[in-house]
Design a protein around this motif. Structure first.
Motif, PDB file in Angstrom:
ATOM      1  N   LEU A  21      31.251  23.120  42.593  1.00 34.27           N
ATOM      2  CA  LEU A  21      30.693  22.893  41.261  1.00 34.27           C
ATOM      3  C   LEU A  21      31.609  23.567  40.245  1.00 34.27           C
ATOM      4  O   LEU A  21      31.830  24.781  40.306  1.00 34.27           O
ATOM      5  CB  LEU A  21      29.280  23.460  41.171  1.00 34.27           C
ATOM      6  CG  LEU A  21      28.275  22.908  42.191  1.00 34.27           C
ATOM      7  CD1 LEU A  21      26.937  23.637  42.066  1.00 34.27           C
ATOM      8  CD2 LEU A  21      28.083  21.401  42.011  1.00 34.27           C
ATOM      9  N   VAL A  22      32.142  22.788  39.314  1.00 35.25           N
ATOM     10  CA  VAL A  22      33.191  23.250  38.411  1.00 35.25           C
ATOM     11  C   VAL A  22      32.718  23.161  36.968  1.00 35.25           C
ATOM     12  O   VAL A  22      32.239  22.108  36.519  1.00 35.25           O
ATOM     13  CB  VAL A  22      34.474  22.397  38.596  1.00 35.25           C
ATOM     14  CG1 VAL A  22      35.552  22.835  37.616  1.00 35.25           C
ATOM     15  CG2 VAL A  22      34.979  22.500  40.029  1.00 35.25           C
ATOM     16  N   ASP A  23      32.870  24.246  36.225  1.00 36.40           N
ATOM     17  CA  ASP A  23      32.567  24.255  34.796  1.00 36.40           C
ATOM     18  C   ASP A  23      33.562  23.346  34.073  1.00 36.40           C
ATOM     19  O   ASP A  23      34.777  23.553  34.172  1.00 36.40           O
ATOM     20  CB  ASP A  23      32.669  25.688  34.271  1.00 36.40           C
ATOM     21  CG  ASP A  23      32.195  25.827  32.840  1.00 36.40           C
ATOM     22  OD1 ASP A  23      32.775  25.165  31.963  1.00 36.40           O
ATOM     23  OD2 ASP A  23      31.245  26.598  32.596  1.00 36.40           O
ATOM     24  N   LEU A  24      33.054  22.364  33.345  1.00 40.87           N
ATOM     25  CA  LEU A  24      33.935  21.384  32.717  1.00 40.87           C
ATOM     26  C   LEU A  24      34.709  21.956  31.532  1.00 40.87           C
ATOM     27  O   LEU A  24      35.682  21.335  31.077  1.00 40.87           O
ATOM     28  CB  LEU A  24      33.123  20.160  32.283  1.00 40.87           C
ATOM     29  CG  LEU A  24      32.541  19.325  33.428  1.00 40.87           C
ATOM     30  CD1 LEU A  24      31.705  18.162  32.894  1.00 40.87           C
ATOM     31  CD2 LEU A  24      33.642  18.801  34.344  1.00 40.87           C
ATOM     32  N   THR A  26      35.857  25.450  31.448  1.00 39.93           N
ATOM     33  CA  THR A  26      36.838  26.429  31.941  1.00 39.93           C
ATOM     34  C   THR A  26      37.576  25.969  33.191  1.00 39.93           C
ATOM     35  O   THR A  26      38.626  26.514  33.519  1.00 39.93           O
ATOM     36  CB  THR A  26      36.147  27.761  32.264  1.00 39.93           C
ATOM     37  OG1 THR A  26      35.260  27.571  33.381  1.00 39.93           O
ATOM     38  CG2 THR A  26      35.361  28.269  31.056  1.00 39.93           C
ATOM     39  N   ARG A  27      37.029  24.993  33.898  1.00 38.39           N
ATOM     40  CA  ARG A  27      37.515  24.522  35.213  1.00 38.39           C
ATOM     41  C   ARG A  27      37.346  25.573  36.298  1.00 38.39           C
ATOM     42  O   ARG A  27      37.844  25.412  37.409  1.00 38.39           O
ATOM     43  CB  ARG A  27      38.977  24.105  35.171  1.00 38.39           C
ATOM     44  CG  ARG A  27      39.302  22.717  34.669  1.00 38.39           C
ATOM     45  CD  ARG A  27      38.682  22.315  33.389  1.00 38.39           C
ATOM     46  NE  ARG A  27      39.395  21.167  32.805  1.00 38.39           N
ATOM     47  CZ  ARG A  27      39.640  21.040  31.511  1.00 38.39           C
ATOM     48  NH1 ARG A  27      39.227  21.978  30.671  1.00 38.39           N
ATOM     49  NH2 ARG A  27      40.264  19.979  31.053  1.00 38.39           N
ATOM     50  N   GLU A  28      36.643  26.656  36.014  1.00 31.44           N
ATOM     51  CA  GLU A  28      36.315  27.653  37.023  1.00 31.44           C
ATOM     52  C   GLU A  28      35.116  27.180  37.846  1.00 31.44           C
ATOM     53  O   GLU A  28      34.319  26.353  37.402  1.00 31.44           O
ATOM     54  CB  GLU A  28      35.929  28.979  36.352  1.00 31.44           C
ATOM     55  CG  GLU A  28      37.024  29.614  35.522  1.00 31.44           C
ATOM     56  CD  GLU A  28      37.834  30.640  36.288  1.00 31.44           C
ATOM     57  OE1 GLU A  28      37.620  30.779  37.506  1.00 31.44           O
ATOM     58  OE2 GLU A  28      38.676  31.297  35.652  1.00 31.44           O
ATOM     59  N   LEU A  29      34.983  27.734  39.064  1.00 32.05           N
ATOM     60  CA  LEU A  29      33.746  27.541  39.806  1.00 32.05           C
ATOM     61  C   LEU A  29      32.599  28.204  39.048  1.00 32.05           C
ATOM     62  O   LEU A  29      32.774  29.272  38.453  1.00 32.05           O
ATOM     63  CB  LEU A  29      33.857  28.156  41.199  1.00 32.05           C
ATOM     64  CG  LEU A  29      34.807  27.477  42.187  1.00 32.05           C
ATOM     65  CD1 LEU A  29      34.860  28.290  43.473  1.00 32.05           C
ATOM     66  CD2 LEU A  29      34.387  26.055  42.473  1.00 32.05           C
ATOM     67  N   ARG A  30      31.413  27.548  39.074  1.00 30.61           N
ATOM     68  CA  ARG A  30      30.262  28.119  38.382  1.00 30.61           C
ATOM     69  C   ARG A  30      28.997  27.862  39.184  1.00 30.61           C
ATOM     70  O   ARG A  30      28.835  26.789  39.780  1.00 30.61           O
ATOM     71  CB  ARG A  30      30.112  27.517  36.985  1.00 30.61           C
ATOM     72  CG  ARG A  30      29.222  28.336  36.061  1.00 30.61           C
ATOM     73  CD  ARG A  30      29.074  27.673  34.720  1.00 30.61           C
ATOM     74  NE  ARG A  30      27.937  26.733  34.735  1.00 30.61           N
ATOM     75  CZ  ARG A  30      27.800  25.720  33.899  1.00 30.61           C
ATOM     76  NH1 ARG A  30      28.738  25.460  33.008  1.00 30.61           N
ATOM     77  NH2 ARG A  30      26.739  24.944  33.967  1.00 30.61           N
ATOM     78  N   SER A  31      28.105  28.819  39.201  1.00 29.31           N
ATOM     79  CA  SER A  31      26.848  28.685  39.934  1.00 29.31           C
ATOM     80  C   SER A  31      26.016  27.539  39.373  1.00 29.31           C
ATOM     81  O   SER A  31      26.084  27.215  38.188  1.00 29.31           O
ATOM     82  CB  SER A  31      26.053  29.991  39.866  1.00 29.31           C
ATOM     83  OG  SER A  31      26.737  31.033  40.507  1.00 29.31           O
ATOM     84  N   ARG A  91      24.411  19.775  33.600  1.00 30.38           N
ATOM     85  CA  ARG A  91      24.671  21.203  33.415  1.00 30.38           C
ATOM     86  C   ARG A  91      26.128  21.469  33.053  1.00 30.38           C
ATOM     87  O   ARG A  91      26.628  22.582  33.204  1.00 30.38           O
ATOM     88  CB  ARG A  91      24.281  21.953  34.693  1.00 30.38           C
ATOM     89  CG  ARG A  91      22.781  21.868  34.982  1.00 30.38           C
ATOM     90  CD  ARG A  91      22.426  22.189  36.413  1.00 30.38           C
ATOM     91  NE  ARG A  91      20.971  22.232  36.585  1.00 30.38           N
ATOM     92  CZ  ARG A  91      20.196  21.153  36.757  1.00 30.38           C
ATOM     93  NH1 ARG A  91      20.761  19.930  36.807  1.00 30.38           N
ATOM     94  NH2 ARG A  91      18.891  21.268  36.883  1.00 30.38           N
ATOM     95  N   ASN A  92      26.812  20.421  32.596  1.00 30.37           N
ATOM     96  CA  ASN A  92      28.231  20.514  32.237  1.00 30.37           C
ATOM     97  C   ASN A  92      29.080  20.965  33.419  1.00 30.37           C
ATOM     98  O   ASN A  92      30.018  21.739  33.285  1.00 30.37           O
ATOM     99  CB  ASN A  92      28.452  21.459  31.047  1.00 30.37           C
ATOM    100  CG  ASN A  92      29.818  21.264  30.397  1.00 30.37           C
ATOM    101  OD1 ASN A  92      30.288  20.137  30.231  1.00 30.37           O
ATOM    102  ND2 ASN A  92      30.467  22.355  30.031  1.00 30.37           N
ATOM    103  N   LEU A 361      47.212  25.121  36.391  1.00 30.12           N
ATOM    104  CA  LEU A 361      46.317  24.784  37.496  1.00 30.12           C
ATOM    105  C   LEU A 361      45.008  24.162  37.026  1.00 30.12           C
ATOM    106  O   LEU A 361      44.275  23.606  37.841  1.00 30.12           O
ATOM    107  CB  LEU A 361      46.052  26.019  38.361  1.00 30.12           C
ATOM    108  CG  LEU A 361      47.282  26.614  39.056  1.00 30.12           C
ATOM    109  CD1 LEU A 361      46.886  27.767  39.970  1.00 30.12           C
ATOM    110  CD2 LEU A 361      48.044  25.547  39.856  1.00 30.12           C
ATOM    111  N   THR A 362      44.702  24.252  35.733  1.00 32.09           N
ATOM    112  CA  THR A 362      43.530  23.519  35.245  1.00 32.09           C
ATOM    113  C   THR A 362      43.756  22.014  35.388  1.00 32.09           C
ATOM    114  O   THR A 362      42.806  21.256  35.610  1.00 32.09           O
ATOM    115  CB  THR A 362      43.204  23.846  33.774  1.00 32.09           C
ATOM    116  OG1 THR A 362      44.255  23.405  32.925  1.00 32.09           O
ATOM    117  CG2 THR A 362      42.962  25.333  33.593  1.00 32.09           C
ATOM    118  N   LYS A 363      45.006  21.586  35.307  1.00 31.49           N
ATOM    119  CA  LYS A 363      45.323  20.166  35.493  1.00 31.49           C
ATOM    120  C   LYS A 363      45.138  19.756  36.955  1.00 31.49           C
ATOM    121  O   LYS A 363      44.811  18.596  37.250  1.00 31.49           O
ATOM    122  CB  LYS A 363      46.761  19.880  35.043  1.00 31.49           C
ATOM    123  CG  LYS A 363      47.029  20.206  33.588  1.00 31.49           C
ATOM    124  CD  LYS A 363      46.129  19.425  32.655  1.00 31.49           C
ATOM    125  CE  LYS A 363      46.481  19.722  31.187  1.00 31.49           C
ATOM    126  NZ  LYS A 363      45.546  19.042  30.247  1.00 31.49           N
TER     127      LYS A 363
END
Length: 378
Positions: A21-24, A26-31, A91-92, A361-363
């Motif tokens: 599950l990736v925050d759209l 930040t592209r970080e993993l998010r709960s 949840r974006n 790496l966001t790309k």
């Protein structure tokens, strides 16, 4: 200790796919797993039958039911993945799969509230906390326990094939590891993970599990996370070696390869053949070569040290398995493996995207989410 094996119809199939599950933004993993799983579970049910918690709250595992064909497994997965995708979008969050997230720090991640995972963290500490890794597991039905161990042993010869084709974890916390599959090395840190022991038969498997449980090394046999293992409850041989696969195309290719190999070995046992038992040192070396070099590896083909290009070994194997694929109605799906050889495995595609974008790496994350949506590049 007697372990009952719930024999399955030969070549029945199940697939487990761990989604990130990736925050759209930040592209970080998010709960978000708990919220998503609560939303999509059927009314009145305690949980969704085909979507589950994993270790991290930024992961949802989707699983098939018992399938007959690879095409059926794909359709089964697609239905659940779409439910997860829609709930995530609210949840974006985006959905993707790779062996490791390219740059998220594992220390920032929330652990699933499930008791099983809390117990794992308490037991393994740092080794478990850093398991920000994602994989695909393929189950293939086996009709009798006496077949399971010989098939597991024989399948170890093909660990480099599965690992290189699925390798999708070149990055770890923002750095290029130089490996095709960093995930496989991270997972090996657990004391009951990695290559399976070469056991002589089901009775020795039972004796080994009894020792582990009686000495409190494990509580249940589910805590033995070998790259390939028998799964007594499901009556399957389970291939756990694969990194996370980015696309449905790769899922069906790997599933077809696994189903065909197990079916071939099952039939050879019926004919009275003794299945191959590769030397442990060969298996270890070949796994390392696949983890390091991916599809560019050269693997050891026999006890004499003959070396062959892994790509050629995979191509030869596809040709050998085509008659089996015809019987199992998965010729088209098996041919996807050849497409992976042509367009490159995920670790190669990720590095190409990074190189084109000055190492951004966001790309790479954007490309992985696009592949989840659009499929394997042409």
């Amino acid at each position: 200790m007697r372990i009952e094996f719930s024999s399955s119809p030969r070549a029945s199939l199940g697939v487990e796919w761990e989604l990130e599950l990736v925050d759209l933004d930040t592209r970080e993993l998010r709960s978000g797993a708990s919220e998503i799983l609560t939303e999509i579970r059927p009314e009145g049910a305690a949980e969704h039958p085909k979507a589950k918690h994993e270790l991290l709250e930024s992961t949802v595992e989707v699983i098939t039911g018992v399938c007959t064909t690879v095409a059926e497994a794909r359709a089964d997965l697609a239905e659940t993945v779409e439910q997860v995708r829609q709930a995530a979008a609210k949840r974006n969050l985006g959905v993707m799969c790779s062996g490791t997230h390219p740059f998220t720090d594992w220390a920032t991640q929330d652990i699933s509230p499930h008791t099983r995972y809390q117990r794992l963290i308490e037991s393994m500490q740092w080794l478990a906390r850093r398991l920000q890794i994602f994989g695909v597991h393929v189950h293939v039905g086996v009709r009798a326990p006496e077949k399971a161990i010989p098939i597991v042993n024989a399948l170890t010869q093909y660990i480099p094939h599965f690992l290189a084709l699925s390798a999708s974890s070149p990055y770890w916390q923002g750095k290029d590891t130089g490996l095709a599959s960093a995930r496989s090395k991270v997972f090996e840190g657990l004391p009951t993970a990695g290559l399976p022991y070469q056991l002589s038969g089901w009775d020795q498997f039972e004796a080994y599990m009894e020792t582990l449980i009686s000495t409190q090394t494990i509580q249940t046999i589910r805590e033995v996370w070998w790259d390939i293992r028998p799964h007594p409850n499901f009556g399957t041989v389970e291939l756990r070696i694969c990194d996370g696969l980015a696309t449905f195309d790769e899922i069906v290719g790997i599933a077809a390869l696994a189903q065909c190999l197990v079916e071939r070995f099952d039939r050879e046992l019926d004919r009275g053949y003794t299945l191959p038992l590769p030397k442990r040192w060969v298996v270890e070396e070949n796994k390392w070569r696949a983890a390091r070099y991916g599809l560019d590896a050269e693997i050891i083909a026999d006890d004499k040290g003959t070396v062959v290009p892994l790509k050629q070994a995979i191509s030869d194997l596809l040709e050998d398995l085509t008659p089996v694929a015809r019987r199992l109605d998965c010729v088209a799906e098996l041919s996807t493996v050849d497409r992976i050889l042509k367009v490159g495995a995920s670790y190669q595609r990720q590095r190409e995207v990074a190189a084109k974008n000055n190492g951004d790496l966001t790309k790479v994350v954007d490309a992985l989410m696009a592949e989840m949506r659009d499929g394997l590049p042409s």
